[in-house]
Scaffold this active site. Structure first.
Site, mmCIF file in Angstrom:
data_model
loop_
_atom_site.group_PDB
_atom_site.id
_atom_site.type_symbol
_atom_site.label_atom_id
_atom_site.label_comp_id
_atom_site.label_asym_id
_atom_site.label_seq_id
_atom_site.Cartn_x
_atom_site.Cartn_y
_atom_site.Cartn_z
ATOM 1 N N HIS A 136 0.826 -1.226 0.000
ATOM 2 C CA HIS A 136 0.000 0.000 0.000
ATOM 3 C C HIS A 136 0.854 1.268 0.000
ATOM 4 O O HIS A 136 0.322 2.370 -0.188
ATOM 5 C CB HIS A 136 -0.948 0.028 1.204
ATOM 6 C CG HIS A 136 -1.898 -1.115 1.242
ATOM 7 N ND1 HIS A 136 -2.759 -1.389 0.192
ATOM 8 C CD2 HIS A 136 -2.126 -2.080 2.176
ATOM 9 C CE1 HIS A 136 -3.469 -2.472 0.495
ATOM 10 N NE2 HIS A 136 -3.097 -2.917 1.675
ATOM 11 N N ASP B 219 -2.259 -10.893 -2.081
ATOM 12 C CA ASP B 219 -2.844 -10.406 -0.830
ATOM 13 C C ASP B 219 -4.339 -10.148 -1.066
ATOM 14 O O ASP B 219 -4.758 -9.870 -2.192
ATOM 15 C CB ASP B 219 -2.130 -9.114 -0.410
ATOM 16 C CG ASP B 219 -2.523 -8.623 0.969
ATOM 17 O OD1 ASP B 219 -1.792 -8.917 1.931
ATOM 18 O OD2 ASP B 219 -3.566 -7.937 1.085
ATOM 19 N N HIS C 242 -5.978 -7.612 -0.278
ATOM 20 C CA HIS C 242 -6.191 -6.206 -0.638
ATOM 21 C C HIS C 242 -5.423 -5.823 -1.898
ATOM 22 O O HIS C 242 -4.351 -6.355 -2.155
ATOM 23 C CB HIS C 242 -5.716 -5.298 0.507
ATOM 24 C CG HIS C 242 -6.367 -5.583 1.827
ATOM 25 N ND1 HIS C 242 -5.795 -6.425 2.768
ATOM 26 C CD2 HIS C 242 -7.542 -5.165 2.348
ATOM 27 C CE1 HIS C 242 -6.602 -6.493 3.829
ATOM 28 N NE2 HIS C 242 -7.670 -5.749 3.598
ATOM 29 N N ASP D 102 -4.212 -13.103 3.938
ATOM 30 C CA ASP D 102 -5.496 -12.606 4.460
ATOM 31 C C ASP D 102 -6.676 -13.025 3.571
ATOM 32 O O ASP D 102 -7.809 -12.601 3.797
ATOM 33 C CB ASP D 102 -5.477 -11.084 4.705
ATOM 34 C CG ASP D 102 -4.706 -10.306 3.674
ATOM 35 O OD1 ASP D 102 -4.271 -10.885 2.661
ATOM 36 O OD2 ASP D 102 -4.543 -9.073 3.876
HETATM 37 C C1 OKP Z 1 -2.884 -4.340 4.717
HETATM 38 B B1 OKP Z 1 -2.470 -5.508 3.812
HETATM 39 C C2 OKP Z 1 -9.800 -3.402 10.044
HETATM 40 C C3 OKP Z 1 -9.458 -2.269 9.080
HETATM 41 C C4 OKP Z 1 -8.335 -2.685 8.202
HETATM 42 C C5 OKP Z 1 -6.687 -1.759 6.677
HETATM 43 C C6 OKP Z 1 -6.251 -2.965 5.907
HETATM 44 C C7 OKP Z 1 -4.792 -2.942 5.572
HETATM 45 C C8 OKP Z 1 -4.348 -4.237 4.944
HETATM 46 N N1 OKP Z 1 -9.283 -3.220 11.351
HETATM 47 N N2 OKP Z 1 -8.079 -1.822 7.109
HETATM 48 O O1 OKP Z 1 -2.872 -5.399 2.481
HETATM 49 O O2 OKP Z 1 -2.788 -6.807 4.320
HETATM 50 ZN ZN ZN Z 2 -3.985 -7.394 2.847
#
Ligand code: OKP
Ligand code: ZN
Length: 320
Positions: free
Chosen positions: A136, A170, A172, A259
């Protein structure tokens, strides 16, 4: 397999994130990497090496100098118990700065670059246990538990020696990685992730984003619905692998997040532990020198098993 690891990541250990205006537990914890390392060692899947130190010039190819300097100075200025949320150079409320953040983030880059250099020198499979994660982090921003974009910096480094395909699995979308290479035709970015209309990072990861200028066609996004099944995931991954194969890369980088796991506290997909071996086998079919870089994955109890399955799949002999 060579595994690159440094304990310096533990110096980055924020106490909370801000979610819906409230403080909440920080999911991106040091134990994530410790448990993966322990599982890989227990299964004797590789030899552990410490990262070499690289100059900041490599980071400057992906992040603005002023952003790097800000992280370095601000981080060093903080008390050991401080969690500081910058009001600029940041995209959300998920990237607090602590006293050890710069040191850990720099070491995460060194970890990825050390692994990249080994791949450049002929290793077939290297696993960079980078933490904090990176995908990110953009040209002038931290966000989403990321500070420096480890995978983008490694891809930029390897691109001096041949074309690079970077696959991001990932949960995300890797907005920072997409941004870094959006105008490039020598680094292909392909990502499978949750639909950004529904989940973080919201701003990017749409299928219509396919690059600009000479980079047109060299960015591929595969947004997937909430609760995506293994069947749909495997079908989509197969399409992504055709994109990569068609590109004829010399090097292959995997931004590996866990994730997408069914029990992940942040994710929503339905992938099981054994399915990570299936993913690994599919990726091994490319038969390319491969650099695995750790991104997310927050079900700490099962991260080791997922990493083991992925690596076993990546190491499994090609069936032809
Ligand atoms: C980072 B990576 C929940 C909100 C989470 C941010 C996600 C960041 C992900 N507590 N929002 O891509 O695994
Ligand atoms: Zn992620």
């Amino acid at each position: 397999m060579k595994i690159i690891y440094s304990p310096v990541h533990k110096k980055h250990n924020p106490s909370f994130e801000v979610y819906d205006g409230e403080k909440s537990a920080y999911p991106e914890v040091p134990d994530r990497i410790e448990t993966i390392l322990a599982a890989l060692k227990k299964e004797k899947l590789g030899t552990v090496l410490s990262p070499q130190s690289f100059s900041l010039d490599h980071i400057e190819k992906i992040h603005h100098r002023n952003y790097i300097t800000f992280l370095q100075k601000k981080s060093a200025s903080l008390n050991s118990n401080a969690n500081f949320f910058a009001s600029y150079f940041i995209m959300d409320t998920y990237a607090p700065l602590t006293n050890g953040t710069f040191l850990a983030a720099k070491k995460a880059v060194d970890t990825a670059l050390t692994a990249a250099e080994l791949v450049k020198n002929g290793e077939r499979l290297v696993y960079a246990l980078s933490r904090p994660p990176g995908h990110h982090a953009g040209y002038v921003n931290m966000g989403g538990y990321c500070y420096f974009n480890n995978a983008a910096i490694a891809a930029e480094y390897l691109s001096q020696f041949g074309k690079v395909a970077l696959l991001d699995i990932d949960y995300h979308h890797g907005n920072g990685t997409q941004q870094a290479f959006y105008q490039r035709d020598d680094i292909l970015y392909v990502s499978l992730h949750v639909d950004p209309n529904k989940k973080y990072p919201y701003i990017s990861g749409f299928a219509s984003e396919d690059g600009i200028g000479k980079g047109k066609g060299y960015n591929k996004n595969y947004p997937l619905p909430l609760k995506t099944t293994e069947k749909v995931y495997a079908e989509t991954l197969t399409k992504a692998l055709v994109d990569i194969h068609t590109f004829h890369p010399v090097f292959f980088i995997i931004s590996a997040g866990f994730d997408t796991y069914v029990n992940d506290p942040i994710g929503s997909f339905q992938l099981s532990i054994p399915f990570y071996q299936t993913i690994g086998k599919l990726l091994a079919g490319l038969q390319l020198p491969t650099l695995v870089i750790q991104e997310g994955g927050y079900c700490v109890a099962d991260l080791g098993s997922m990493a083991v399955q992925l690596i076993k799949g990546l190491q499994s002999p090609e069936v032809s």
